[in-house]
Design a protein around this motif. Structure first.
Motif, PDB file in Angstrom:
ATOM      1  N   PRO A   1      56.316  42.701  38.433  1.00 53.34           N
ATOM      2  CA  PRO A   1      55.005  43.125  37.931  1.00 53.34           C
ATOM      3  C   PRO A   1      54.443  42.023  37.222  1.00 53.34           C
ATOM      4  N   LEU A   2      53.145  42.039  37.039  1.00 50.22           N
ATOM      5  CA  LEU A   2      52.463  40.514  36.755  1.00 50.22           C
ATOM      6  C   LEU A   2      52.797  40.259  35.376  1.00 50.22           C
TER       7      LEU A   2
ATOM      8  N   ASP B   1      43.766  37.356  33.900  1.00 52.33           N
ATOM      9  CA  ASP B   1      44.455  37.330  35.277  1.00 52.33           C
ATOM     10  C   ASP B   1      44.518  38.822  35.720  1.00 52.33           C
ATOM     11  N   LEU B   2      44.386  39.242  37.083  1.00 51.30           N
ATOM     12  CA  LEU B   2      44.704  40.459  37.716  1.00 51.30           C
ATOM     13  C   LEU B   2      45.105  40.305  38.906  1.00 51.30           C
ATOM     14  N   GLU B   3      45.549  41.247  39.557  1.00 48.35           N
ATOM     15  CA  GLU B   3      45.743  41.337  40.889  1.00 48.35           C
ATOM     16  C   GLU B   3      44.896  42.533  41.645  1.00 48.35           C
ATOM     17  N   VAL B   4      44.722  42.469  42.758  1.00 46.15           N
ATOM     18  CA  VAL B   4      44.060  43.560  43.624  1.00 46.15           C
ATOM     19  C   VAL B   4      44.812  44.696  43.144  1.00 46.15           C
TER      20      VAL B   4
ATOM     21  N   ILE C   1      37.548  36.460  35.112  1.00 47.97           N
ATOM     22  CA  ILE C   1      38.311  37.259  35.591  1.00 47.97           C
ATOM     23  C   ILE C   1      38.816  36.909  36.873  1.00 47.97           C
ATOM     24  N   ARG C   2      40.029  36.211  37.020  1.00 42.04           N
ATOM     25  CA  ARG C   2      40.492  35.565  38.315  1.00 42.04           C
ATOM     26  C   ARG C   2      41.520  36.800  38.855  1.00 42.04           C
ATOM     27  N   ILE C   3      41.322  36.915  40.018  1.00 40.56           N
ATOM     28  CA  ILE C   3      42.179  38.153  40.823  1.00 40.56           C
ATOM     29  C   ILE C   3      42.809  37.489  42.013  1.00 40.56           C
TER      30      ILE C   3
END
Length: 284
Positions: free
Chosen positions: A69-70, A212-215, A263-265
């Protein structure tokens, strides 16, 4: 507090001073590694992470499993950075639960675990975030603790454990908070049919430049904030603000009259250099 914990806290303070950061503010560990000349690469291997000490190399390497997990990757990266900063040799860290550690019988592992906690979640910073919201850490609701974990970029359970170990909360308070899992919090906010994914809660008092996020991840924002760019899709309003889902990799911006966050994805399960994680997919 024992000698290793004090050594870890001292090192965390030294690195913050070197980076001209206060003892309160959250850090982005991947950006910190880049600034310190440590290359971070995500790989699809079932482990936590690995520090590769290459003698004579200009840049040492940290490998992080993209399968974790992130928030766990954030903590693991700080842990591996600790190995680098304390001059340890190459290390491989196997899989562990979010709120457990492999450091029980290894002084080096204990040291870098303590460094990761102190660097990512400074006690003064935790106190400051609770105080400016008027929340009591001893009477904090799970959603409030989750909000604080979002600010520091760590896991919910990781923050609870860190606060208990450092006597910010007691064992009974930690046990009560652990009963409420993030997946249950998400269902309370969005309904039982929500697709489970990592989520972050950013409120109007959050002061972090980058998220920072993930799709597929969710982002809760205050009602007065809007998203610039087409990378995030608004789903609905909730009791704590509007919720968005990350649609595809790239950089977006959340803005209001007095706040702004980049926001960096990155793609889910991204493999490659950390510095390239948010680059948009190439057109086919």
């Amino acid at each position: 507090m024992n000698r290793l914990s004090l050594q870890a806290m001292k090192k965390a303070g030294q690195i913050r001073a070197k980076l001209k950061m206060t003892s309160f503010e959250p850090v982005n560990i991947f950006d910190v590694c880049a600034t310190l000349g440590v290359t971070v690469r995500f790989i699809d291997v079932s482990m936590e992470g690995m520090y590769v000490n290459i003698e004579g190399a200009e840049s040492q390497v940290v490998l992080i499993s993209s399968l974790r997990p992130l928030p766990r990757r954030v903590y693991t990266c700080a842990h591996e950075l600790g190995h680098h900063l304390f001059g340890h040799g190459s290390r491989v860290d196997g899989l562990t639960d979010e709120n457990t550690s492999s450091s029980v019988n290894d002084k080096d592992e204990y040291l870098v675990d303590a460094f990761a906690g102190a660097f990512l979640m400074p006690l003064a910073g935790i106190d400051a975030e609770f105080m400016k919201r008027g929340w009591s850490v001893h009477a904090a609701l799970p959603l409030q603790f989750y909000t604080i974990s979002s600010i520091f970029g760590t896991g919910y359970s990781t923050l609870i454990t860190h606060c208990q170990v450092n006597r910010i909360i007691n064992e009974a308070e930690a046990v009560a908070l652990e009963k409420q899992k993030p997946s249950k919090l998400l269902k309370q906010l969005m309904g039982k049919d929500v697709i489970n994914s990592h989520f972050k809660i950013i409120d109007g008092l959050t002061d972090i430049p980058v998220i920072d996020l993930e799709v597929g991840n969710y982002l809760f924002l205050p009602p007065n904030m809007c998203i610039e760019g087409g990378h995030m899709v608004k789903l609905r309003g909730t009791d704590i603000g509007n919720v968005f889902v990350a649609g595809h990799p790239g950089i977006a911006r959340a803005v209001s009259n007095d706040k702004a966050h980049f926001i960096r994805i990155q793609n889910a399960g991204y493999v490659g250099l950390a510095e390239n994680r948010h680059l948009e997919d190439k057109a086919e």
